[in-house]
Design a protein around this motif. Structure first.
Motif, PDB file in Angstrom:
ATOM      1  N   THR A 192     -10.901  -2.392   4.004  1.00  0.00           N
ATOM      2  CA  THR A 192      -9.743  -2.924   4.701  1.00  0.00           C
ATOM      3  C   THR A 192      -9.714  -4.453   4.655  1.00  0.00           C
ATOM      4  O   THR A 192     -10.757  -5.110   4.616  1.00  0.00           O
ATOM      5  CB  THR A 192      -9.732  -2.474   6.169  1.00  0.00           C
ATOM      6  N   VAL A 193      -8.483  -4.999   4.656  1.00  0.00           N
ATOM      7  CA  VAL A 193      -8.301  -6.452   4.663  1.00  0.00           C
ATOM      8  C   VAL A 193      -7.640  -6.899   5.965  1.00  0.00           C
ATOM      9  O   VAL A 193      -7.381  -8.079   6.161  1.00  0.00           O
ATOM     10  CB  VAL A 193      -7.461  -6.914   3.449  1.00  0.00           C
ATOM     11  N   HIS A 249      -4.628  -5.975   7.013  1.00  0.00           N
ATOM     12  CA  HIS A 249      -3.168  -5.880   6.945  1.00  0.00           C
ATOM     13  C   HIS A 249      -2.821  -4.412   6.728  1.00  0.00           C
ATOM     14  O   HIS A 249      -3.075  -3.865   5.653  1.00  0.00           O
ATOM     15  CB  HIS A 249      -2.649  -6.737   5.784  1.00  0.00           C
ATOM     16  N   GLN A 283      -0.278  -2.447   6.070  1.00  0.00           N
ATOM     17  CA  GLN A 283       0.477  -1.983   4.904  1.00  0.00           C
ATOM     18  C   GLN A 283      -0.340  -2.097   3.626  1.00  0.00           C
ATOM     19  O   GLN A 283      -0.340  -1.188   2.791  1.00  0.00           O
ATOM     20  CB  GLN A 283       1.793  -2.777   4.765  1.00  0.00           C
ATOM     21  N   THR A 284      -1.057  -3.206   3.493  1.00  0.00           N
ATOM     22  CA  THR A 284      -1.894  -3.406   2.306  1.00  0.00           C
ATOM     23  C   THR A 284      -3.034  -2.403   2.278  1.00  0.00           C
ATOM     24  O   THR A 284      -3.323  -1.801   1.235  1.00  0.00           O
ATOM     25  CB  THR A 284      -2.463  -4.840   2.278  1.00  0.00           C
ATOM     26  N   ASP A 285      -3.678  -2.203   3.419  1.00  0.00           N
ATOM     27  CA  ASP A 285      -4.783  -1.242   3.499  1.00  0.00           C
ATOM     28  C   ASP A 285      -4.304   0.156   3.127  1.00  0.00           C
ATOM     29  O   ASP A 285      -4.988   0.894   2.410  1.00  0.00           O
ATOM     30  CB  ASP A 285      -5.377  -1.237   4.904  1.00  0.00           C
ATOM     31  N   HIS A 286      -3.115   0.522   3.620  1.00  0.00           N
ATOM     32  CA  HIS A 286      -2.563   1.838   3.322  1.00  0.00           C
ATOM     33  C   HIS A 286      -2.307   1.994   1.823  1.00  0.00           C
ATOM     34  O   HIS A 286      -2.689   3.002   1.220  1.00  0.00           O
ATOM     35  CB  HIS A 286      -1.268   2.043   4.099  1.00  0.00           C
ATOM     36  N   LEU A 287      -1.686   0.993   1.233  1.00  0.00           N
ATOM     37  CA  LEU A 287      -1.364   1.067  -0.196  1.00  0.00           C
ATOM     38  C   LEU A 287      -2.615   1.155  -1.054  1.00  0.00           C
ATOM     39  O   LEU A 287      -2.664   1.914  -2.035  1.00  0.00           O
ATOM     40  CB  LEU A 287      -0.532  -0.168  -0.612  1.00  0.00           C
ATOM     41  N   ARG A 288      -3.642   0.426  -0.689  1.00  0.00           N
ATOM     42  CA  ARG A 288      -4.878   0.433  -1.476  1.00  0.00           C
ATOM     43  C   ARG A 288      -5.569   1.789  -1.389  1.00  0.00           C
ATOM     44  O   ARG A 288      -6.057   2.315  -2.392  1.00  0.00           O
ATOM     45  CB  ARG A 288      -5.818  -0.678  -0.997  1.00  0.00           C
ATOM     46  N   THR A 289      -5.607   2.353  -0.190  1.00  0.00           N
ATOM     47  CA  THR A 289      -6.240   3.660  -0.037  1.00  0.00           C
ATOM     48  C   THR A 289      -5.422   4.742  -0.727  1.00  0.00           C
ATOM     49  O   THR A 289      -5.976   5.623  -1.389  1.00  0.00           O
ATOM     50  CB  THR A 289      -6.430   4.004   1.454  1.00  0.00           C
TER      51      THR A 289
END
Length: 231
Positions: free
Chosen positions: A139-140, A142, A144-150
């Motif tokens: 996780t970073v 953020h 939305q970013t965390d969701h997209l990366r996972t």
């Protein structure tokens, strides 16, 4: 440790040198019944019970002879598989080092490396009955970013699953915040006869994690009919 008025709850003796977030995490670990149960049962993590509970509901481990565990560290899921289907060939992969597990082939490498899928295929030595993925991106902070990366990892795992699963096989993966998005669900339904979302009791209530359980792999022929989704 203090028990006064707290039943069997445990408290951290001292906060010296610890951040408040670390204290909260340690306090939660000490008082988590699944953590205590994992220690008593010889599992490496409480996550073992997430897989156990999912299997009790969906029965995807029964009859499996070849299984791949994506994101195997620290090994709790592989331990469950080993106990439930001791004769199965189990291959796991993770970036993090994982202590050996009797009867489990463990690859220390990044699943997203170009060579990883073929390395897994060679180690499994045949089509898979089940692909498990407990992978999540670091996780970073953020959402939305965390969701997209996972979800990117989930999509990569699904793509791999469609290349190595036998017809009738299953795919179980961790997703976030309410489950897989519409595009991923549509892709899952294209390849599997049933697609379900579940949050096992062992998953903490405050956690955003859910799991998708796709069963009845239709094979590598292009298909258009849909399965069902309980949401």
């Amino acid at each position: 440790m203090s028990r006064g008025g707290q039943g069997d709850r445990q408290r951290i003796k001292t906060a010296k040198g610890r951040k408040s977030s670390s204290i909260r995490w340690l306090q939660r670990q000490l008082n988590d019944p699944y953590v205590r149960r994992a220690q008593a049962d010889g599992y490496r993590s409480r996550a073992a019970y997430k897989l156990t509970e999912l299997d009790e509901r969906f029965g995807f481990l029964k009859g499996c002879t070849r299984i791949i565990d994506l994101g195997i560290a620290p090994g709790g899921w592989a331990q469950v598989v080993r106990r439930q289907v001791p004769k199965a060939r189990i291959v796991g992969i993770d970036l993090l080092p994982t202590d050996p597990i009797d009867g489990v082939i463990i690859l220390e490498m990044d699943f997203m490396e170009e060579a990883a899928p073929e390395t897994l295929r060679e180690a499994l030595d045949g089509e898979a009955d089940l692909i498990l993925s407990d992978m999540a991106a670091n996780t970073v902070g953020h959402p939305q970013t965390d969701h997209l990366r996972t979800m990117g990892l989930v999509e990569a795992a699904l793509d791999f699953a469609t290349e190595i699963l036998r017809p009738g096989g299953a795919f179980v993966a961790k997703v976030l915040a309410g489950g897989a998005d519409h595009g991923l669900v549509a892709e899952l339904k294209r390849h599997f006869t049933t697609v379900k979302h579940a949050k096992p009791p062992a998953s903490r209530k405050g956690s955003s994690e859910w799991y998708v359980v796709a069963q009845g792999f239709k094979g590598r022929v292009a298909v258009t009919d849909e399965g069902d989704d309980e949401g």
